[in-house]
Design a protein around this motif. Structure first.
Motif, PDB file in Angstrom:
ATOM      1  N   CYS A   1       0.831  -1.209   0.000  1.00 15.22           N
ATOM      2  CA  CYS A   1       0.000   0.000   0.000  1.00 15.22           C
ATOM      3  C   CYS A   1       0.868   1.263   0.000  1.00 15.22           C
ATOM      4  O   CYS A   1       0.592   2.212  -0.728  1.00 15.22           O
ATOM      5  N   ALA A   2       1.902   1.243   0.833  1.00  9.29           N
ATOM      6  CA  ALA A   2       2.791   2.406   0.922  1.00  9.29           C
ATOM      7  C   ALA A   2       3.476   2.675  -0.411  1.00  9.29           C
ATOM      8  O   ALA A   2       3.580   3.828  -0.851  1.00  9.29           O
ATOM      9  N   ASN A   3       3.934   1.621  -1.065  1.00 11.87           N
ATOM     10  CA  ASN A   3       4.585   1.786  -2.367  1.00 11.87           C
ATOM     11  C   ASN A   3       3.600   2.292  -3.415  1.00 11.87           C
ATOM     12  O   ASN A   3       3.935   3.145  -4.242  1.00 11.87           O
ATOM     13  N   TYR A   4       2.391   1.769  -3.377  1.00 11.54           N
ATOM     14  CA  TYR A   4       1.370   2.184  -4.346  1.00 11.54           C
ATOM     15  C   TYR A   4       1.054   3.670  -4.160  1.00 11.54           C
ATOM     16  O   TYR A   4       0.975   4.420  -5.141  1.00 11.54           O
ATOM     17  N   VAL A   5       0.859   4.080  -2.919  1.00  6.98           N
ATOM     18  CA  VAL A   5       0.527   5.478  -2.638  1.00  6.98           C
ATOM     19  C   VAL A   5       1.681   6.388  -3.041  1.00  6.98           C
ATOM     20  O   VAL A   5       1.484   7.450  -3.629  1.00  6.98           O
ATOM     21  N   SER A   6       2.903   5.962  -2.732  1.00  3.66           N
ATOM     22  CA  SER A   6       4.076   6.762  -3.086  1.00  3.66           C
ATOM     23  C   SER A   6       4.201   6.947  -4.590  1.00  3.66           C
ATOM     24  O   SER A   6       4.503   8.041  -5.071  1.00  3.66           O
ATOM     25  N   GLU A   7       3.940   5.882  -5.348  1.00  7.05           N
ATOM     26  CA  GLU A   7       4.077   5.943  -6.802  1.00  7.05           C
ATOM     27  C   GLU A   7       2.944   6.723  -7.470  1.00  7.05           C
ATOM     28  O   GLU A   7       3.095   7.213  -8.594  1.00  7.05           O
ATOM     29  N   ASN A   8       1.801   6.830  -6.782  1.00  7.78           N
ATOM     30  CA  ASN A   8       0.639   7.497  -7.379  1.00  7.78           C
ATOM     31  C   ASN A   8       0.190   8.709  -6.568  1.00  7.78           C
ATOM     32  O   ASN A   8      -0.957   9.140  -6.660  1.00  7.78           O
ATOM     33  N   LEU A   9       1.113   9.282  -5.799  1.00  7.75           N
ATOM     34  CA  LEU A   9       0.766  10.335  -4.859  1.00  7.75           C
ATOM     35  C   LEU A   9       0.136  11.545  -5.538  1.00  7.75           C
ATOM     36  O   LEU A   9      -0.717  12.224  -4.956  1.00  7.75           O
ATOM     37  N   PHE A  10       0.524  11.822  -6.766  1.00  4.43           N
ATOM     38  CA  PHE A  10       0.037  13.020  -7.442  1.00  4.43           C
ATOM     39  C   PHE A  10      -1.175  12.732  -8.337  1.00  4.43           C
ATOM     40  O   PHE A  10      -1.576  13.561  -9.138  1.00  4.43           O
ATOM     41  N   ASP A  11      -1.727  11.541  -8.171  1.00  2.00           N
ATOM     42  CA  ASP A  11      -2.945  11.175  -8.887  1.00  2.00           C
ATOM     43  C   ASP A  11      -4.117  11.097  -7.909  1.00  2.00           C
ATOM     44  O   ASP A  11      -3.940  11.117  -6.693  1.00  2.00           O
TER      45      ASP A  11
END
Length: 403
Positions: A303-313
């Motif tokens: 989840c943390a990696n997903y949020v980090s990679e898509n933070l600006f979406d």
């Protein structure tokens, strides 16, 4: 590129950096531009070694700790930039330089004045400049890790590896330029920001891609100086992690552990990697403390990696669950069970955390930040920001600018 285009590029490089730039074709200098031309050119003392270097790009340091950078281009061309500002004020070394260049007595004061006007450009920035030039012109990427930094003494090795850690905590009387002081303070704030907020991934990015260093014989006092710097790093990092939520006893124990490790080291080359390891350790432990999880929580890490990679979406929990191959309900339930907060809260926390960084370290407007982080509107962003921080974005920025 033809010669005229390379000459224009060299002039533009000199104008943009305020540094002297030379263009060579094989052994012959075909162009030179400087906003403060010096005659004779101090680069003449290093010309032979640099032109004969087999490295595609590199940086050398002088006895006065100035940088010269060079990069090879197609067509047997080579661009040379430098020197940077003097960081080691040593009268004997300055006198020796003037002697080797055969500067006449009546011109010495003027010549020294021009040397002292050289711009403050770190080895790191020169490395990235060389990487950009070679990649753009040769159409073949030159990674900054392949830019070698050659220094005669390891006494200056910690200064060369500056912005991410070393200059951040190095208080030296030799570094008097206000620009350097400001840059170092900003670096320190950014680094401690990542530790306090449990962002080891951002720290890794901060530490990554630095030019390689070739160091010579270590000076007698260098090891002690670097150890003291490591101890200083341990102290401020522990304070930042405590502010971020790490248990006080754990933070102090970790600090003491690393201080003991620094004292046990017998060579300076081992200190820089240990500093990086320590700061990442503090950031990782702060992250675990913030979200009540550990490295065994694979779901949280995904989840943390997903949020980090898509933070600006515009992050949608349904889409995240679909990518993980589980139901939305199960994802939300398991995440809340492991962290104590909802997945939506975590996403908003990370967005607000990034907005704090943007407010503190950039000049982006409130509306630009709201749009950048995919909030539905500026007012929505302001409402969420105040909910999680207790103050408005404007008040947060004003408070940080006063520090």
């Amino acid at each position: 590129m033809n010669l005229n285009e390379l000459e224009y590029l060299s002039k533009a490089l000199a104008k943009s950096t305020s540094a002297s730039v030379r263009l060579y074709q094989r052994e012959n200098q075909v162009y030179y531009y400087s906003v403060y031309p010096m005659n004779p050119d101090p680069f003449l003392l290093y010309e032979k070694d640099m032109l004969q270097s087999e490295q595609t790009a590199g940086i050398i340091t002088t006895d006065l700790f100035q940088f010269y950078g060079y990069v090879s281009l197609d067509g047997d061309y080579r661009i040379v930039i430098g020197p940077s500002s003097i960081l080691t004020k040593d009268k004997d070394k300055m006198d020796n330089l003037l002697f080797l260049l055969d500067v006449k007595e009546k011109y010495k004061e003027e010549y020294i004045g021009k040397l002292e006007c050289a711009p403050s450009i770190s080895a790191e920035r020169i490395g990235w400049l060389l990487s950009f030039i070679a990649s753009a012109i040769n159409k073949n990427p030159l990674f900054v890790e392949d830019v070698f930094v050659e220094t005669k003494s390891e006494n200056h090795q910690h200064d060369i590896m500056n912005s991410s850690i070393q200059n951040t905590f190095l208080f030296s009387d030799e570094k008097e330029a206000n620009t350097l002081i400001v840059d170092n303070y900003q670096n320190e704030k950014m680094l401690l920001f990542y530790i306090k907020n449990g962002q080891p991934e951002n720290l890794k990015e901060l530490f990554s891609a630095f030019p390689k260093i070739k160091a010579g014989t270590m000076a007698n006092d260098t090891l002690r100086q670097l150890k003291d710097m490591g101890i200083c790093c341990a102290t401020v990092a522990s304070r930042a992690s405590i502010e971020g939520g790490l248990n006080v006893q754990t933070a102090f124990h970790l600090s003491d552990l690393y201080i003991q490790k620094f004292e046990m080291l017998r060579n300076s080359a081992s200190i820089y990697p240990l500093i990086k390891q320590m700061l990442l350790d503090f950031a990782e432990r702060t992250k675990q403390a913030k979200y009540n999880c550990n490295n065994s929580s694979k779901l949280f890490l995904r989840c943390a990696n997903y949020v980090s990679e898509n933070l600006f979406d515009n992050i949608k929990v349904e889409e995240m669950a679909a990518e993980f191959g589980i139901s939305r309900c199960r994802l939300c339930t398991q995440f809340h069970k492991q962290t104590g907060i909802t997945l939506t809260q975590y996403i908003l926390q990370k967005k607000i955390l990034e907005s704090q960084r943007l407010l503190q370290f950039t000049n982006k407007s409130i509306s630009e930040i709201a749009l950048h982080l995919a909030f539905s509107s500026q007012s929505h962003f302001q409402t969420v920001f105040k909910k999680y921080t207790g103050i408005t974005p404007n008040r947060f920025r004003d408070a940080k600018s006063d520090l």
